[in-house]
Design a protein around this motif. Structure first.
Motif, PDB file in Angstrom:
ATOM      1  N   TRP A   1      -5.669   5.115  20.439  1.00 35.22           N
ATOM      2  CA  TRP A   1      -4.428   5.525  21.080  1.00 35.22           C
ATOM      3  C   TRP A   1      -3.248   5.545  20.107  1.00 35.22           C
ATOM      4  N   PRO A   2      -3.024   4.518  19.272  1.00 38.46           N
ATOM      5  CA  PRO A   2      -1.889   4.587  18.339  1.00 38.46           C
ATOM      6  C   PRO A   2      -1.977   5.778  17.383  1.00 38.46           C
ATOM      7  N   THR A   3      -3.188   6.053  16.875  1.00 34.16           N
ATOM      8  CA  THR A   3      -3.344   7.183  15.958  1.00 34.16           C
ATOM      9  C   THR A   3      -3.015   8.495  16.653  1.00 34.16           C
ATOM     10  N   TYR A   4      -3.576   8.673  17.851  1.00 32.65           N
ATOM     11  CA  TYR A   4      -3.320   9.892  18.617  1.00 32.65           C
ATOM     12  C   TYR A   4      -1.844  10.010  18.966  1.00 32.65           C
ATOM     13  N   TYR A   5      -1.279   8.935  19.491  1.00 33.68           N
ATOM     14  CA  TYR A   5       0.106   8.965  19.951  1.00 33.68           C
ATOM     15  C   TYR A   5       1.075   9.281  18.817  1.00 33.68           C
ATOM     16  N   HIS A   6       0.912   8.639  17.682  1.00 31.71           N
ATOM     17  CA  HIS A   6       1.872   8.813  16.598  1.00 31.71           C
ATOM     18  C   HIS A   6       1.711  10.142  15.861  1.00 31.71           C
TER      19      HIS A   6
ATOM     20  N   ALA B   1       8.471   4.198   5.965  1.00 32.45           N
ATOM     21  CA  ALA B   1       7.692   4.765   4.862  1.00 32.45           C
ATOM     22  C   ALA B   1       6.754   5.859   5.372  1.00 32.45           C
ATOM     23  N   ALA B   2       6.171   5.644   6.559  1.00 33.71           N
ATOM     24  CA  ALA B   2       5.322   6.679   7.153  1.00 33.71           C
ATOM     25  C   ALA B   2       6.126   7.941   7.416  1.00 33.71           C
ATOM     26  N   ALA B   3       7.342   7.794   7.972  1.00 31.65           N
ATOM     27  CA  ALA B   3       8.198   8.955   8.222  1.00 31.65           C
ATOM     28  C   ALA B   3       8.568   9.650   6.915  1.00 31.65           C
ATOM     29  N   LEU B   4       8.831   8.870   5.882  1.00 35.14           N
ATOM     30  CA  LEU B   4       9.170   9.423   4.575  1.00 35.14           C
ATOM     31  C   LEU B   4       8.032  10.281   4.032  1.00 35.14           C
ATOM     32  N   LEU B   5       6.804   9.754   4.098  1.00 35.41           N
ATOM     33  CA  LEU B   5       5.644  10.503   3.594  1.00 35.41           C
ATOM     34  C   LEU B   5       5.343  11.715   4.468  1.00 35.41           C
ATOM     35  N   ARG B   6       5.552  11.562   5.754  1.00 33.63           N
ATOM     36  CA  ARG B   6       5.289  12.662   6.678  1.00 33.63           C
ATOM     37  C   ARG B   6       6.259  13.827   6.441  1.00 33.63           C
ATOM     38  N   CYS B   7       7.484  13.490   6.086  1.00 34.72           N
ATOM     39  CA  CYS B   7       8.523  14.509   5.859  1.00 34.72           C
ATOM     40  C   CYS B   7       8.796  14.681   4.366  1.00 34.72           C
TER      41      CYS B   7
ATOM     42  N   ASP C   1       2.779  -1.599  15.459  1.00 33.40           N
ATOM     43  CA  ASP C   1       1.505  -1.486  16.171  1.00 33.40           C
ATOM     44  C   ASP C   1       0.390  -2.205  15.422  1.00 33.40           C
ATOM     45  N   GLY C   2       0.729  -2.897  14.349  1.00 32.69           N
ATOM     46  CA  GLY C   2      -0.265  -3.669  13.617  1.00 32.69           C
ATOM     47  C   GLY C   2      -0.920  -2.891  12.491  1.00 32.69           C
ATOM     48  N   PRO C   3      -2.100  -3.355  12.036  1.00 38.74           N
ATOM     49  CA  PRO C   3      -2.781  -2.755  10.891  1.00 38.74           C
ATOM     50  C   PRO C   3      -3.109  -1.272  11.055  1.00 38.74           C
ATOM     51  N   VAL C   4      -3.202  -0.780  12.312  1.00 39.30           N
ATOM     52  CA  VAL C   4      -3.507   0.639  12.519  1.00 39.30           C
ATOM     53  C   VAL C   4      -2.445   1.524  11.879  1.00 39.30           C
ATOM     54  N   GLU C   5      -1.256   0.974  11.658  1.00 37.58           N
ATOM     55  CA  GLU C   5      -0.216   1.769  11.008  1.00 37.58           C
ATOM     56  C   GLU C   5      -0.603   2.119   9.576  1.00 37.58           C
ATOM     57  N   ASP C   6      -1.362   1.240   8.924  1.00 34.03           N
ATOM     58  CA  ASP C   6      -1.842   1.565   7.570  1.00 34.03           C
ATOM     59  C   ASP C   6      -2.825   2.731   7.615  1.00 34.03           C
ATOM     60  N   THR C   7      -3.678   2.748   8.639  1.00 38.73           N
ATOM     61  CA  THR C   7      -4.595   3.879   8.826  1.00 38.73           C
ATOM     62  C   THR C   7      -3.810   5.167   9.001  1.00 38.73           C
ATOM     63  N   ILE C   8      -2.773   5.102   9.812  1.00 39.45           N
ATOM     64  CA  ILE C   8      -1.953   6.291  10.076  1.00 39.45           C
ATOM     65  C   ILE C   8      -1.253   6.757   8.802  1.00 39.45           C
ATOM     66  N   ILE C   9      -0.736   5.823   8.024  1.00 45.20           N
ATOM     67  CA  ILE C   9      -0.067   6.184   6.771  1.00 45.20           C
ATOM     68  C   ILE C   9      -1.046   6.871   5.824  1.00 45.20           C
TER      69      ILE C   9
ATOM     70  N   MET D   1       0.826  -1.208   0.000  1.00 46.80           N
ATOM     71  CA  MET D   1       0.000   0.000   0.000  1.00 46.80           C
ATOM     72  C   MET D   1       0.858   1.255   0.000  1.00 46.80           C
ATOM     73  N   TYR D   2       1.884   1.288   0.879  1.00 48.27           N
ATOM     74  CA  TYR D   2       2.651   2.521   0.983  1.00 48.27           C
ATOM     75  C   TYR D   2       3.572   2.731  -0.224  1.00 48.27           C
ATOM     76  N   ASN D   3       3.896   1.653  -0.953  1.00 50.27           N
ATOM     77  CA  ASN D   3       4.725   1.832  -2.146  1.00 50.27           C
ATOM     78  C   ASN D   3       4.015   2.690  -3.188  1.00 50.27           C
ATOM     79  N   GLU D   4       2.705   2.472  -3.335  1.00 47.27           N
ATOM     80  CA  GLU D   4       1.937   3.277  -4.281  1.00 47.27           C
ATOM     81  C   GLU D   4       1.872   4.730  -3.842  1.00 47.27           C
ATOM     82  N   LEU D   5       1.739   4.941  -2.527  1.00 47.40           N
ATOM     83  CA  LEU D   5       1.683   6.311  -2.022  1.00 47.40           C
ATOM     84  C   LEU D   5       3.016   7.018  -2.209  1.00 47.40           C
ATOM     85  N   ILE D   6       4.095   6.308  -2.004  1.00 48.25           N
ATOM     86  CA  ILE D   6       5.412   6.903  -2.217  1.00 48.25           C
ATOM     87  C   ILE D   6       5.580   7.308  -3.682  1.00 48.25           C
TER      88      ILE D   6
END
Length: 566
Positions: A57-62, A114-120, A28-36, A1-6
């Motif tokens: 909590w994972p969404t809020y925390y990250h 990949a999340a950090a890459l997209l975030r920055c 943190d599991g599948p919630v990381e895809d939601t965050i991405i 999923m994140y490869n397409e976003l990149i």
């Protein structure tokens, strides 16, 4: 999923997979895809509304901007290079990119990286390396290295007999001479744990103080002295300890070994607890007063941020307060420095105008004949001398402790007179409470004099008592056409909110009656609420409420459960 976003977003940082071993060991599991997806669908670092819509909590925390508060005030050298070890989903990476010349971020998990890459994705001075730090070979040394929530996991990721010490010794080899290592980690004897909060890494209450013998996780945190000795045993000559509160994860104020809290107010600290409050057996906030009075704060602080270096040039900032509950354009940091200055600066570029407005407010108030602490606007920072004069708040507290009503009201009378003199008065019909249809009654008997400009921060915490005169500072907010009584109401309300025990000595209701506040009390609340709606990030506030601390009744119920189990 994140490869397409990149591929779609074409991020600017370098993404280095040379050391990646095709397995993600931490997630943190599948919630990381939601965050991405949230990261990809929103402008970088503008996630508050999306967090509320996908609340967990994972969404809020990250994604909450509170994560940045661990380092967004730190005085990095803008020409410095940084190695961020364990960047996770990039919560702090963008801060480092904004403050330093170049950043190298290392992350074990490709999905997290990949999340950090997209975030920055707009940061051209960033390289993200995916892999275990212990495997990676670097071709340069760094001015700064950060270990934010990383050291405690080395029992898992560093395979030696003494993983924590050996890891730090290897880290030191990557620093330039006199470079600085920044470690953020929980205190295993943090006060929240004594109150029954679950240990952050194992989820087991009292795990740290039982020396991590209650679970099989290869993780551990340290007491203050223990951590200091570990750092020095690894080869660093000097340390400087900061105490982020309520902890390093979501800090709103940062104390230090050179500037500890001096009373129970703690800047109205709001602890949080996850995943729940059902293990709490004591009220953390009720204990700080005794902890501070007995000189035990450093032992019981919930977490540490430690500067480590062979250089003695540490502790440039001694305390920092972060206004994080506001909308982005009003978020500012207030830092106290070792050089004896107090500096206010915006946490985002959009806040530059607000800092300039604070400077202007002080100048205008001074022209009205009020005494104002001198401050200069220098390179976007509002800089003033740090003075150790007695606050009006402290004098009022002293009067309460001595139950001296005469002195108590003498101080409040003086504050009220200052408010009356802060601006010219205008016609009662121009009262903002009436023009905004909060009330149709504009009578002076109800509201008193109306100020052309009202300085909302003429509160007791923002005034020094200097040789009998009040000297004002930090006048951030103004409203036009407001009752002087409304400004005074805010000063009184803030004082009683911060020190609730005062109500038992001189009740808030008594003060309200004496100064003719009671009849308009609800209208003042409405006006204040309308003002706050224009400056506060309400979605962020709602998110934080979910995890805010327990109360006395909840603790009693948990104690009863324990007694029944026994």
């Amino acid at each position: 999923m994140y490869n397409e976003l990149i591929e779609k977003l074409n991020p600017k940082p370098k993404f280095n997979l040379e050391w990646y071993k095709d397995e993600d060991l931490y997630s943190d599991g599948p919630v990381e895809d939601t965050i991405i997806n949230i990261i990809a669908e929103n402008e970088p670092e503008k996630y508050t509304d999306a967090i509320l819509n996908k609340m967990s909590w994972p969404t809020y925390y990250h994604l909450t901007h509170l994560r940045k508060n661990i380092l967004n005030w730190y005085p990095f050298d803008k020409e410095g290079s940084v190695l961020e070890i364990g960047c996770g989903l990039g919560a702090i990476t963008s801060v480092l990119c904004d403050k330093c010349h170049d950043v190298t971020a290392v992350e074990l998990s490709k999905r997290r990286a990949a999340a950090a890459l997209l975030r920055c994705r707009e940061k051209e001075n960033l390289e993200i390396i995916v892999g275990n730090l212990n495997d990676i070979k670097f071709d340069k040394k760094f001015d700064y290295i950060t270990l934010i929530g990383v050291l405690e996991y080395q029992g898992t990721f560093t395979d030696t007999d003494n993983p924590y010490l050996d890891f730090l010794m290897e880290i030191k080899k990557l620093l330039k001479p006199d470079g600085k290592l920044l470690i953020a980690i929980e205190n295993k004897y943090g006060l929240k744990y004594w109150c029954g909060a679950r240990e952050d890494h194992t989820g087991v209450p009292f795990e740290g103080m039982n020396q991590y013998t209650l679970s099989d996780r290869k993780v551990r945190t340290f007491a203050r002295k223990e951590l200091e000795e570990l750092v020095k045993d690894s080869g660093f000559a000097n340390t400087f300890f900061y105490y982020p509160m309520p902890d390093y994860k979501l800090p709103t104020i940062v104390y230090s070994q050179d500037s500890l809290p001096d009373n129970e107010n703690m800047h109205n600290l709001l602890p949080y607890y996850i995943p729940d409050k059902i293990t709490l057996v004591a009220d953390e906030m009720a204990i700080y007063k005794d902890v501070i009075a007995n000189g035990a704060f450093e032992f019981f602080a919930n977490s540490f941020l430690v500067e480590c270096s062979d250089s003695e040039d540490l502790g440039k900032v001694t305390r920092c307060s972060l206004s994080s509950e506001r909308l982005l354009k009003y978020r500012i940091a207030t830092v106290f420095t070792k050089d004896g200055t107090v500096e206010k600066f915006p946490l985002y570029e959009e806040g530059a105008a607000h800092v300039a407005q604070i400077s202007k407010n002080g100048s205008v108030l001074e022209k009205r004949g009020r005494k104002v602490l001198p401050a200069q606007l220098l390179d976007g920072r509002l800089v003033s001398e740090y003075v150790k004069w007695e606050l009006a708040e402290e004098r009022l507290l002293d009067a309460c402790r001595r139950k001296n009503k005469f002195e108590f009201y003498r101080i409040l009378d003086r504050v009220y007179q200052e408010i009356l003199a802060s601006s010219e008065h205008i016609a009662a019909e121009e009262n903002i409470i009436c023009t905004m249809d909060i009330d149709k009654d504009s009578s002076p008997e109800k509201y008193g004099p109306i100020l052309r400009v009202g300085y909302l921060d003429m509160i007791l915490r923002n005034a020094f008592n200097a040789d009998g005169d009040l000297v004002w500072f930090d006048q951030e907010w103004v409203l036009e056409s407001v009752p002087a009584n409304f400004i005074f109401y805010r000063a009184v309300k803030e004082f009683y909110f911060s020190y609730q025990w005062v109500d038992k000595i001189i009740s808030l209701n008594e003060v309200g009656i004496k100064y003719n506040l009671v009849s308009a009390w609800n209208n003042y609340r409405m006006l204040e609420g309308m003002f706050l709606d224009t400056v506060v990030d309400m979605a962020h506030v709602e998110e934080g409420k979910i995890y805010r601390g327990g109360n006395k009744q909840a603790c009693l119920e948990n104690i009863k459960k324990l007694m029944r189990m026994a």
